[in-house]
Write a protein that holds these residues in place. Structure first.
Motif, PDB file in Angstrom:
ATOM      1  N   ILE A 585       0.840  -1.208   0.000  1.00 46.42           N
ATOM      2  CA  ILE A 585       0.000   0.000   0.000  1.00 46.42           C
ATOM      3  C   ILE A 585       0.867   1.247   0.000  1.00 46.42           C
ATOM      4  O   ILE A 585       0.581   2.234  -0.710  1.00 46.42           O
ATOM      5  N   ALA A 586       2.002   1.215   0.743  1.00 41.75           N
ATOM      6  CA  ALA A 586       2.906   2.368   0.782  1.00 41.75           C
ATOM      7  C   ALA A 586       3.505   2.622  -0.590  1.00 41.75           C
ATOM      8  O   ALA A 586       3.661   3.769  -1.026  1.00 41.75           O
ATOM      9  N   ALA A 587       3.836   1.539  -1.318  1.00 37.67           N
ATOM     10  CA  ALA A 587       4.396   1.685  -2.666  1.00 37.67           C
ATOM     11  C   ALA A 587       3.389   2.292  -3.615  1.00 37.67           C
ATOM     12  O   ALA A 587       3.729   3.145  -4.441  1.00 37.67           O
ATOM     13  N   VAL A 588       2.111   1.852  -3.499  1.00 44.49           N
ATOM     14  CA  VAL A 588       1.075   2.378  -4.391  1.00 44.49           C
ATOM     15  C   VAL A 588       0.846   3.858  -4.134  1.00 44.49           C
ATOM     16  O   VAL A 588       0.715   4.660  -5.064  1.00 44.49           O
ATOM     17  N   PHE A 589       0.792   4.208  -2.838  1.00 47.38           N
ATOM     18  CA  PHE A 589       0.535   5.607  -2.494  1.00 47.38           C
ATOM     19  C   PHE A 589       1.788   6.463  -2.505  1.00 47.38           C
ATOM     20  O   PHE A 589       1.722   7.675  -2.293  1.00 47.38           O
ATOM     21  N   ASN A 590       2.964   5.805  -2.717  1.00 43.07           N
ATOM     22  CA  ASN A 590       4.245   6.507  -2.725  1.00 43.07           C
ATOM     23  C   ASN A 590       4.465   7.236  -1.399  1.00 43.07           C
ATOM     24  O   ASN A 590       4.808   8.426  -1.371  1.00 43.07           O
ATOM     25  N   ILE A 591       4.251   6.492  -0.291  1.00 44.53           N
ATOM     26  CA  ILE A 591       4.450   7.059   1.057  1.00 44.53           C
ATOM     27  C   ILE A 591       5.217   6.053   1.887  1.00 44.53           C
ATOM     28  O   ILE A 591       5.446   4.923   1.474  1.00 44.53           O
ATOM     29  N   GLU A 592       5.609   6.504   3.093  1.00 48.02           N
ATOM     30  CA  GLU A 592       6.336   5.620   3.995  1.00 48.02           C
ATOM     31  C   GLU A 592       5.379   4.573   4.612  1.00 48.02           C
ATOM     32  O   GLU A 592       4.178   4.810   4.729  1.00 48.02           O
ATOM     33  N   GLY A 593       5.987   3.447   5.022  1.00 45.67           N
ATOM     34  CA  GLY A 593       5.189   2.385   5.663  1.00 45.67           C
ATOM     35  C   GLY A 593       4.549   2.856   6.970  1.00 45.67           C
ATOM     36  O   GLY A 593       3.412   2.495   7.300  1.00 45.67           O
ATOM     37  N   SER A 594       5.247   3.696   7.724  1.00 44.05           N
ATOM     38  CA  SER A 594       4.690   4.210   8.997  1.00 44.05           C
ATOM     39  C   SER A 594       3.466   5.076   8.738  1.00 44.05           C
ATOM     40  O   SER A 594       2.522   5.104   9.533  1.00 44.05           O
ATOM     41  N   ALA A 599      -2.430   5.905   8.831  1.00 42.55           N
ATOM     42  CA  ALA A 599      -3.684   5.999   8.077  1.00 42.55           C
ATOM     43  C   ALA A 599      -4.647   4.887   8.495  1.00 42.55           C
ATOM     44  O   ALA A 599      -5.862   5.100   8.606  1.00 42.55           O
ATOM     45  N   ARG A 600      -4.110   3.669   8.712  1.00 46.32           N
ATOM     46  CA  ARG A 600      -4.973   2.548   9.171  1.00 46.32           C
ATOM     47  C   ARG A 600      -5.590   2.865  10.546  1.00 46.32           C
ATOM     48  O   ARG A 600      -6.762   2.561  10.799  1.00 46.32           O
ATOM     49  N   HIS A 601      -4.792   3.452  11.455  1.00 46.72           N
ATOM     50  CA  HIS A 601      -5.296   3.783  12.796  1.00 46.72           C
ATOM     51  C   HIS A 601      -6.437   4.802  12.711  1.00 46.72           C
ATOM     52  O   HIS A 601      -7.470   4.652  13.372  1.00 46.72           O
ATOM     53  N   ARG A 602      -6.259   5.837  11.898  1.00 43.48           N
ATOM     54  CA  ARG A 602      -7.318   6.849  11.729  1.00 43.48           C
ATOM     55  C   ARG A 602      -8.564   6.224  11.119  1.00 43.48           C
ATOM     56  O   ARG A 602      -9.699   6.577  11.485  1.00 43.48           O
ATOM     57  N   LEU A 603      -8.322   5.318  10.141  1.00 52.20           N
ATOM     58  CA  LEU A 603      -9.451   4.668   9.478  1.00 52.20           C
ATOM     59  C   LEU A 603     -10.271   3.846  10.491  1.00 52.20           C
ATOM     60  O   LEU A 603     -11.499   3.837  10.449  1.00 52.20           O
TER      61      LEU A 603
END
Length: 622
Positions: A585-594, A599-603
């Motif tokens: 998911i981080a690769a798709v969104f081009n963001i860090e794994g943390s 984002a999962r916690h907020r979701l």
């Protein structure tokens, strides 16, 4: 018939014989009176002569019983039984008296006369007191007192408290004695009953057995009692009080005053005459002279006391008289006579002790007999109640059976008549029913044909719907396969993005190494890597658009249930549902794994999930 005649003749002769023996004056007094009035008159006459002429008292009571024992006179009978107990008490037959008083109490209770029952209880207590059964006496008297306390009868309470005080005094309980005598004194004062007041003052004086203060209080009580008895001319009471006063002055060593008082007591006892008072007066004079040091006079009065009370003197006064004689003869040096009387006194003391033990054993036996009698009476009462209830129940059952039989008879008769009428109607309706049945059969056959036609049409319609259902299932299967295919494509695309993202990371590391030293070969390799990753951003956009199209229904449900979710959060939901890892998911969104974890916690918060709930399982089932 002949036997009945002679039975009637015998009854008439017996009745005439009884009335013939009755004095004319008594017959005149009883004539025209109701049964209750006759019994009251006869009991009154019996009470009037029970001390002077016991035989006549029993005669009056016998006539009273002939009236009271009639079945309709249950309320009168206990009064006659109570009087019979009193006559037995006077004659010294305590057991017969107790039996009658106890029966009278039971009969009074059954007749609904609690006052009569309380008086019978008082009499029971007095008999027990005369027998020195103080515990049983106290039990009976307190039971009677409870009734009079509730009904606030001052004279009855004064009398009952006096009786209780006498029992406590006989039991050597000074505190309780003074308590009940004090209560009696209060009521006699309110009633202005001089005789009662004098009796209580005399009794209270006898309870004072201590030092000078007690003797002073005793004198005051005795003097008040003496004044009261003198005012009403009660001679036996005066004699008793004077003897008690004399005994007090003996204790103080004032023998002249004691002698004067005791001689006055003896003079009054001689005037009645009262053997018991004379016996006691001579004994007190003997004790006075013995303590005064005049043994000759002590012997004279002690012997006179024994002579007067030879037939009726109680053991304790007789023992006291022999003790006085033994001491007096010893003072005179006549040891032989002293020894004789000492032996007599010792023998009487042993008899008193044995009598006390016998009385205690008899009291225990009487208590046991009373318990057995109460149990027997209760058992008898229960049996009578059961018998009465059984008779009532039997009568009710018989009446109910008769009613039930009559009801059954009337119902059966009505049923028979109804059946006859129904049979006639059945015959009349049979033909009509037959015609109706035939018409109904024809209509049912026609209706059946119509229903068969409808069933055929419904079967054809069902067949067409079955074809449509199969086509729909085939379409659904195709769509499922298409979704599965797209899912695989999305996964493949995500993996491709991940691989390219890994290349970019490699490129980033190589560029950092070039900063340390230029290498032509390395630059060529980097150029190739850059070329390979140029299209990564386009693939990311393509991947996100692909997910949007593949999960269109999923996104619609998310919008309906959670309208606050952003487009990026909805895409995150779709990738988690597809099973992509945080790294992918981080690769798709081009963001860090943390950042993915944040984002999962907020979701989870926006989806209102519990900490223990699985986000992936929730989205898979959504």
């Amino acid at each position: 018939m002949f036997q009945r005649f002679w039975v009637l003749v015998l009854l008439l002769l017996l009745f005439s014989g009884l009335h013939a023996s009755m004095p004319d004056s008594l017959r005149v007094q009883l004539a025209g009176l109701a049964d209750s009035a006759q019994v009251k008159l006869l009991i009154g006459k019996s009470s009037a002569v029970m001390y002077s002429d016991p035989a006549k008292a029993k005669y009056y009571l016998k006539i009273a019983f002939e009236v009271a024992e009639k079945p309709e006179n249950k309320a009168i009978l206990p009064k006659a039984v109570n009087q019979r107990g009193t006559l037995a008490w006077i004659e010294g037959d305590y057991k017969a008296a107790l039996a009658d008083y106890q029966l009278a109490e039971k009969l009074f209770q059954e007749a609904g006369n609690p006052l009569g029952a309380a008086k019978a209880q008082n009499n029971i207590g007095l008999v027990y007191r005369d027998m020195s059964y103080y515990d049983l006496s106290m039990e009976a008297l307190l039971k009677a007192a409870a009734y009079f306390e509730v009904n606030k009868d001052p004279y009855a309470l004064a009398t009952i408290y006096t009786n209780i005080g006498n029992v406590c005094n006989g039991n050597n309980d000074q505190v309780q004695t003074e308590k009940y005598y004090g209560r009696a004194l209060t009521y006699f004062t309110e009633l202005q009953d001089t005789n009662g007041l004098s009796m209580i003052h005399n009794n209270l004086g006898l309870t004072k057995k201590g030092g000078p203060a007690d003797r002073a209080a005793a004198k005051a009580h005795f003097e008040a009692a003496l004044a009261g008895y003198e005012a009403i001319g009660q001679v036996p009471g005066q004699a008793s009080v004077l003897g008690n006063l004399g005994a007090l002055y003996i204790l103080e060593g004032q023998f002249e005053i004691a002698e004067s008082l005791t001689l006055r007591s003896l003079q009054l006892a001689d005037s009645v005459p009262s053997a018991s008072e004379q016996t006691i007066a001579h004994l007190k004079l003997a004790e006075l002279y013995l303590k005064w040091g005049r043994p000759e006079l002590a012997i004279q009065h002690a012997q006179t006391s024994l002579e007067i009370g030879a037939t009726s003197m109680a053991l304790l006064p007789a023992a006291s008289a022999h003790e006085v004689l033994a001491v007096a003869y010893k003072q005179m040096g006549n040891y032989e006579q002293a020894y004789v009387h000492l032996e007599m006194q010792s023998s009487l003391s042993d008899s008193i002790f044995n009598e006390g033990k016998t009385r205690a054993i008899e009291e225990m036996r009487l208590k046991f007999d009373i318990q057995l009698k109460d149990q027997a009476l209760e058992t008898m009462a229960q049996k009578q109640r059961v018998d009465q209830l059984s008779k009532i129940g039997l009568a009710v059952v018989i009446v109910l059976l008769l009613i039930f039989g009559y009801v059954i008879y009337t119902r059966q008769r009505a049923v028979f008549r109804r059946e006859q009428a129904l049979q006639q109607k059945d015959k009349e309706m049979h033909a009509t029913q037959k015609e109706l049945a035939e018409a109904e059969l024809k209509a049912a056959a026609a209706d059946l044909k119509a229903k068969e036609s409808d069933l055929k049409a419904a079967a054809a319609d069902l067949k067409a719907k079955d074809s449509d259902l199969k086509a729909a299932e085939s379409e659904q299967k195709r769509l499922q396969e298409e979704i599965s295919f797209k899912g695989r494509e999305i996964t493949s695309l995500a993996m491709n993005i991940v691989r390219r993202n890994d290349l970019l990371e490699v490129l980033d590391r190589e560029l950092k190494s070039l900063r340390k030293g230029a290498d032509e070969q390395k630059l060529k390799e980097l150029s190739i890597l850059v070329s390979q990753t140029l299209s990564l951003e386009n693939e990311r956009k393509e991947f996100q658009l692909y997910i949007q199209e593949a999960q269109q229904n999923f996104f619609m449900r998310l919008d309906a249930e959670f309208p606050d979710l952003s487009p990026k959060e909805k895409r995150l939901c779709a990738m988690i549902k597809l099973g992509l890892s945080s790294k992918e998911i981080a690769a798709v969104f081009n963001i860090e794994g943390s950042s993915v974890e944040v984002a999962r916690h907020r979701l989870r918060k926006k989806l209102n999930l519990e900490p223990s709930a699985s986000l992936k399982e929730f989205l898979e089932g959504f």
